[in-house]
Structure formats: C-alpha cells, structure tokens
Write an enzyme that holds these catalytic residues in place. Structure first.
Site, PDB file in Angstrom:
ATOM      1  CD  GLU A  55      -2.292  -1.298   2.850  1.00  0.00           C
ATOM      2  OE1 GLU A  55      -2.159  -0.430   3.595  1.00  0.00           O
ATOM      3  OE2 GLU A  55      -3.256  -2.248   3.208  1.00  0.00           O
ATOM      4  CE  LYS A 106       5.296   5.352   7.275  1.00  0.00           C
ATOM      5  NZ  LYS A 106       5.334   6.681   7.288  1.00  0.00           N
ATOM      6  CG  ASP A 139       4.255  12.780   4.459  1.00  0.00           C
ATOM      7  OD1 ASP A 139       4.114  11.736   6.075  1.00  0.00           O
ATOM      8  OD2 ASP A 139       4.957  13.572   4.086  1.00  0.00           O
ATOM      9  CE1 TYR A 186      -3.002   2.627   8.066  1.00  0.00           C
ATOM     10  CE2 TYR A 186      -3.494   4.473   7.033  1.00  0.00           C
ATOM     11  CZ  TYR A 186      -2.929   3.583   7.500  1.00  0.00           C
ATOM     12  OH  TYR A 186      -2.377   4.631   8.679  1.00  0.00           O
ATOM     13  CE  LYS A 245      -0.207  -2.298   6.352  1.00  0.00           C
ATOM     14  NZ  LYS A 245      -1.593  -0.957   5.841  1.00  0.00           N
ATOM     15  CE  LYS A 299       9.894   6.346   6.619  1.00  0.00           C
ATOM     16  NZ  LYS A 299      10.071   7.138   7.199  1.00  0.00           N
ATOM     17  CB  CYS A 358      28.037  43.407   8.291  1.00  0.00           C
ATOM     18  SG  CYS A 358      26.427  42.398   9.804  1.00  0.00           S
ATOM     19  CB  CYS A 411      25.571  46.775  11.598  1.00  0.00           C
ATOM     20  SG  CYS A 411      27.351  45.508  11.551  1.00  0.00           S
ATOM     21  CB  CYS A 420      29.831  40.984  11.126  1.00  0.00           C
ATOM     22  SG  CYS A 420      29.281  42.749  12.042  1.00  0.00           S
ATOM     23  CB  CYS A 423      25.735  42.823  14.278  1.00  0.00           C
ATOM     24  SG  CYS A 423      25.273  42.128  12.906  1.00  0.00           S
TER      25      CYS A 423
END
Ligand code: AMP
Length: 697
Positions: free
Chosen positions: A116, A118, A120, A234, A298, A322, A416, A419, A434, A439
């Site tokens: 089946e 999976k 999410d 399921y 399964k 997976k 930066c 600043c 920096c 800052c």
C-alpha cells in the site's frame, strides 16, 4: 417536498439521511457524483427543516450534524484498546530484501504480501458501535491518543454510519469496530490553505502532514471543516471482530462499509512484484494528488500476521519502505547572508518555493563562499534541490544549460548586510565574519540562543516574538529579558493583522506564560548559562568542562589564559575566546545585570571569588549614580559580589542606604529610621576594596 404532504416525518427524516449519506459517499469517496450540488443542497435543506420541526428525532450522526454538533470530550485522552504501533523502516531496496528474506525464512516460502502507499498524514482511529461512529482518536503515543470526534465528523469521506454491506461482515459478538487509517490533506488543499494564510499574514504550514495534524486539533470544528481533510483507511483493531481473514479482504470490507480506501494497492504472489510496485510508486510520486513517503508492505494473511507478532515498537509482519531523497528543480532567486550569533556570515539560497519530500523548501544554507564557488551557483540559475525525509534541504548543483546569459559568479559582500561594518576572514577559516559588537543581526541570534532549549530554555520565547521585541526596542541583549514586564509582553505588536485587519497583539495568556518561563529560566545550571552567553567556540560540552574548574562567572573572568587552556577539551583557541569575551566591557555589563536579576552566575554553594566581607549587610540604592554612570542593577551586582544583600525598600533592618543624585522618599525614610546614608563616592570606595572601614561613614 412540502411538509404537509409528509405523513410520517420520522420515516422521511430517515430516508433523507440515508439518501444524503449515499450522495456524500458518491461525491467524496467514489469521486463519482450522481446529482448536482444544487439538488444535494435542496435535500440537505429539507432535512434541516424537518429536524428543526421534529426535534424528537435528533441523531448526533445525522449528516446535518457534521458541523455544529455539540462539542463533547474534545481532546480528552483516549485509551486505545489495542496499541497503535509504529512501523519499522527499510531505507533502501537492500533492507526491504532483508525483511522479505526474514519472512521467507519464518515460513519456509514466499508468502503473499499486500503493498500500500504510505500516506504522509496523521494516524486516525474510528470507533463504531452498532454501525454508528461514536469516537475518533489520534494515535498519540500509541497507547493514549486524543479525542477528535467533533472535528473528524466534519470530514466528508468518513462515514457516520457503516453501510449495510459492511455490517454483514462483522461478527455478531463483536462489541464495537475500530477502523484505522490516515487523515491527510491533499497537495491542492495545502497550497490553497497556505496561500490564504499568506494573504492574511498568518503563519503558513511547513508541509501537508503538519497542516493535517494542525487542522485536526482545532478547537473550533468549523475551522476543521474549512480545511478539506480526507482519509484513507487501511486497518482494523481486533481483526477477529470481522469475518475477513486477510489484509486484502479487509481492504474490500472497508470499501463495502463505506470507507475511503486508497486504490493504489496490490497483492503480490512473487517477491519481484514488491520491488516493481515500489519503483513504480516512486516514479508516480509527484503526480499523486497527495504526499506519500514510501510503500507499506504487509503480510496478507491475518493468521500468519499473528504468528509473527510484534516487537515493542512495531509489527514484525509489516515494513515501511522509505523512498530515497527526493530531488526537484527550482529557481535560485537570490543569495542572502545570514549573520550568526558570533558574527559568522552564512550565504543562504533564496529559492522559488517548491514542495520537496513533503515540505516546502524556500531557503537552504549554502555553507560558505568556497562551497558556492565549487558548485558555481549563480543567482538566476535553475538548481536541483534535494531533501531526504526530515533532513535539511540541500542545493545540489545548477543546470548550466538553463543559465541566463547575464548570470554572474557570486561574490561575498564586503560589508555586513545587517550593520554595514566591514567583514573579515580569519586565517584558515572558511567563514567570513562581522566583528562589530553592535550588529543587530548578531544580537537577534544571541537572544535566540539564550532562550533555546540547551541554554536557558525560556519556554515559548520563539524567534518571532524575539524579533518583535528587538524591533520594538525592548530587547537588545540577553539581560534585557529580565526587565520585560507583563504589560510590555501583553501589548507586544506582532506586526500581523487578523481577519478583520486589526493588529495582533501577543495577549494576556501568552504573556503570563512567558513571564513564568522567564522566572524559571533564571534557575538554570551555570553550565547552561555559560553556554547561553554564546562565547565563540564554547559549546555545551565545553561549558560543562569549564564550570567544573571555574564554578562561577567571576572565577571564569579572573582565570588566566593558561588555567583555562588546561581544562579538559579546551585549548588555546577557546581560552583566547573566553578571555576576549570577559575583556569586553559590554559583556561584563550584561553579566552584572544578569546577576542583579537573579540569574545563576555561580554553582550552588560557590560564591564569587571575592572575599565575602559584606555578608550580613543589607543595602538599598536610591537616586541615580551619575558619577559612575552605573545602573542600579550594576551597582547592586557589585555589592552582591562581596556577599551583600540588596533590597528595594528601606526598613529597620537596612544597614546602609546609598544615595545618588535626586534621592527622594527612601532617603527621607532612612533618615527617619536612623539608617546611615552613603554618598556615591563612598559607595565606589566600598566596591573597590570591599572594606567597610574605607568609607569613613
Ligand atoms: P512512522 O510514523 O514513520 O513510524 O510510520 C508509521 C505510520 O505510517 C503509521 O502510524 C501510519 O500512520 C502511517 N501509514 C501511512 N500509510 C500507511 C499504510 N498504508 N499502512 C500502515 N501505516 C501507514
């Protein structure tokens, strides 16, 4: 039908309920409506009116009750009669093969398995008694979930009553039926939801899984109803309550009973079919209208499932294969610079948002300039983005053939971005930094760091709140946390508007929680405070090692370079960094204010390294200390370092009152009580020497 033509309203109500459920099922489960929306609405209106006229025929599972039913035990704990297990994972085809080997070994042959998708989403358990839905619960920790019945009733593909054909498959002595599956949000609904959130300046959801879980746990079921959730069922708890004997038969039973069952399922008689199915799902993955993160395999027969049984965590008869990391292409819109708490500058890819492996990716770190050069990433490039499950997204490489002709190699800016100070690259380091102390971007990161779990853990003080406190001038450094008041927090403007266009404030409840969390954060261990200060190179472990040898901030400040460098796991670089930190006047000022606020600055039982000559004396400070420019908190910290107590009100027990300029009522009170007064000069002499005789009072 006009109500005067109805002879038996109860019968008409029952007919209408059945008819409406039938069309709901055709529309939401079979995706094959028979009547128009208008005709459906008309049936619903008739039923609503009849139920209103004949309240004696009320039924909580009438289709009119999908939204607006009474709020019952919302979110109260539900004990699962049979545990809801997790699944073991196979991370690649090799591991899937090993699992199939184990099953084959157990039975001496390949036994049929069902594959089946999976899904999410979030696990869901639905309980039916005498065919009627009585409860919906989340998985929770597997043993105890939460009651979400009211919200789940708003989900149209969940049957409120089992269909006749399904009822036939239930053993007569079964007390109730618990059907399990996944509740999820389609990609389209997820996009629509986030688009709406953006328009309303609300936080968007990271992925459809969180969106589904969040929508399920809404206090107001009408909100859940708007969210367009769907289910795929399921599984069954206590499979012996049904006549079916295998997973394959169960899926058919679920369809017969009116549930939404994913059509993408296969029963495999041969091993190779399993791998073929997994590969085909992987290929079709992005075309599916909902997110999947793998395939669940399964063992088909319930009998064989029982023989294999469970480990503590998961069934032995099932495995989740997976999918490998997903890759997508998207546009690299810009490369921005993120300033860390120690000033390190990290280039970040700003991407056209793209859904990769279940979550939207809009930003990804590019680590440093060398990395960008190595990959030759340019703004305007179409890039390949990769993400494996919950892992951090990564920009793999550009597709050079799609590069715009004017795209230029990227160069690190000279200043930066926060600043404007010039930035430096230290010898042997990949990162630029920096080095400005003022800052604001660094301040922001330091504030986040202090509040984080491993440091002083101010629960609920999230990045957004910190950013708002910084922007409104209430926070500049970590000691400012402890000057925050209930009032400031409550009225904090979150720079967002609600549906009515009114500005959103933080509010009383959150403010109260934060005030308590701030108080709590003062009691963290010294090691966490040292870590929380964000001294460059001083991580959690180093902080723990340092406080073993130097059990107070004072001791650490006074320690020599050599002594620090000798601590386990610390060398010259860290020792230098610690010394630099404690040599910086701004940092010392912050520490003094932390101490005055009552934050841990020494291990319990360890005082400051100064002689405790003022122990037993209580001071009160009043007026402003113009000569030294010290704040009251700083002045108090100096006194406390000698073991003194500092109080805010004058009493007979007060030893001395220190009077700065424009001292007022406290001075008068001291005079009345005969408490000796000290001038600012006398105070300064005292904290210089710690010797009471120096003040000639
Ligand atoms: P995990 O959370 O990664 O341990 O995976 C286990 C979860 O996968 C289960 O708790 C289910 O919520 C979910 N799941 C999604 N689709 C299926 C499926 N077809 N069969 C079993 N579990 C599934």
């Amino acid at each position: 039908m006009p109500s005067d033509l109805i002879h038996d309203p109860e019968q008409r109500i029952q007919q209408l309920r059945r008819e409406i459920e039938y069309h709901t099922h055709r529309y939401y489960v079979l995706d094959d409506p028979e009547i128009s929306d208008n005709a459906f609405d008309s049936l619903m209106r008739e039923l609503t009116k009849l139920e209103h006229d004949y309240p004696q025929f009320f039924d909580p599972n009438s289709p009119t009750q999908r939204v607006g039913g009474a709020v019952g035990n919302q979110f109260s704990p539900v004990q699962h009669e049979e545990r809801m297990y997790s699944l073991d994972n196979a991370m690649d085809e090799g591991e899937l093969g090993e699992w199939l080997d184990r099953i084959e070994q157990a039975f001496g042959r390949f036994v049929p398995v069902v594959c089946e998708l999976k899904i999410d989403g979030s696990s869901l358990a639905l309980t039916y008694e005498n065919g009627s839905l009585v409860r919906a619960a989340t998985r929770g920790d597997g043993t105890t979930g939460e009651d979400v019945t009211v919200n789940v009733k708003t989900v149209h593909d969940v049957p409120l009553r089992l269909h006749e054909k399904g009822m036939e498959g239930i053993h007569e002595d079964a007390p109730s039926i618990e059907v399990r599956g996944e509740i999820y949000m389609s990609k389209a609904s997820f996009d629509a939801l986030n688009e709406q959130a953006e328009k309303e300046h609300r936080n968007s959801f990271a992925n459809p899984r969180n969106a589904a879980a969040g929508s399920l746990r809404q206090k107001d079921p009408t909100v859940t109803a708007e969210r367009e959730l769907s289910t795929f069922m399921y599984a069954i708890a206590r499979d012996r309550s049904l006549v079916c004997t295998s997973q394959w038969e169960l899926l058919q039973w679920l369809r017969d009973a009116g549930f939404h069952v994913n059509p993408d399922v296969i029963r495999c008689e041969k091993r190779e079919q399993v791998f073929e199915f997994c590969r085909s799902c992987l290929e079709r993955r992005s075309d599916l209208p909902y997110e999947i993160d793998g395939v669940v395999v399964k063992v088909d027969s319930f009998d064989l499932q029982h023989q294999l049984g469970y480990t503590a965590r998961a069934p032995r008869w099932a495995i989740a294969y997976k999918f490998p990391p997903e890759e997508k292409t998207t546009l690299l819109k810009a490369i921005t610079i993120q300033v860390g708490r120690t000033g390190a500058l990290t280039p970040v890819a700003e991407l056209e948002p793209v859904l990769v492996a279940g979550s939207t990716v809009a930003r990804a770190t590019l680590h440093n300039e060398d990395e960008i050069k190595r990959k030759d990433l340019r703004v305007g490039d179409t890039v390949i983005v990769r993400k494996a499950g919950d892992v951090i997204p990564e920009v793999l490489r550009p597709i050079e053939s799609l590069r715009p002709s004017d795209a230029k190699p990227w160069v690190m800016p000279k200043h930066c971005p926060s600043c404007g100070s010039p930035i430096v690259r230290e010898e042997g380091e990949a990162a630029y930094r920096c080095v400005s102390l003022d800052c604001p971007a660094q301040a922001h990161e330091r504030l986040i760091h202090w509040a984080s779990r491993g440091a002083c853990d101010i629960e609920g003080m999230g990045e957004e709140i910190i950013a708002r406190l910084l922007a409104t001038g209430h926070l500049k450094d970590v000691a400012d946390y402890y000057s925050l008041t209930q009032d400031v927090l409550e009225n904090l403007d979150m720079d967002r508007v609600n549906k009515k266009g009114e500005p959103i404030r933080l509010g009383k409840t959150l403010a109260t929680k934060l005030m308590a969390a701030l108080e709590e954060s003062k009691t963290r261990s010294l090691a966490r405070v040292v870590f929380g200060l964000g001294i460059r190179h001083v991580g959690k472990t180093t902080a723990e090692q340092l406080v073993k040898v130097f059990p107070s901030l004072e001791a650490l400040k006074e320690a020599s370079h050599e002594a620090i460098a000798q601590v386990d796991g610390v060398g010259d670089i860290i020792a230098q960094s610690v010394q630099d930190f404690f040599k910086t006047p701004d940092n010392l000022e912050v520490i003094a204010r932390l101490e005055a606020a009552g934050v841990t600055v020494a291990e319990e039982g360890e005082g400051s390294s100064l002689p405790q000559t003022l122990q037993g004396y209580t001071f009160v400070i009043t007026g402003s200390l113009v000569e030294s420019g010290l704040t009251r908190d700083e002045a108090a910290a100096r006194l406390k370092a000698y073991g003194a107590k500092v109080s805010s009100s004058v009493s007979k027990k007060t030893s001395y009152v220190i009077c700065g300029e424009a001292a007022g009522s406290k001075r008068t009170k001291a005079e009345e009580l005969g408490v000796p007064l000290l001038s600012e000069q006398q105070f300064l002499a005292l904290v210089e020497s710690g010797d009471l005789t120096s003040i000639n009072a």
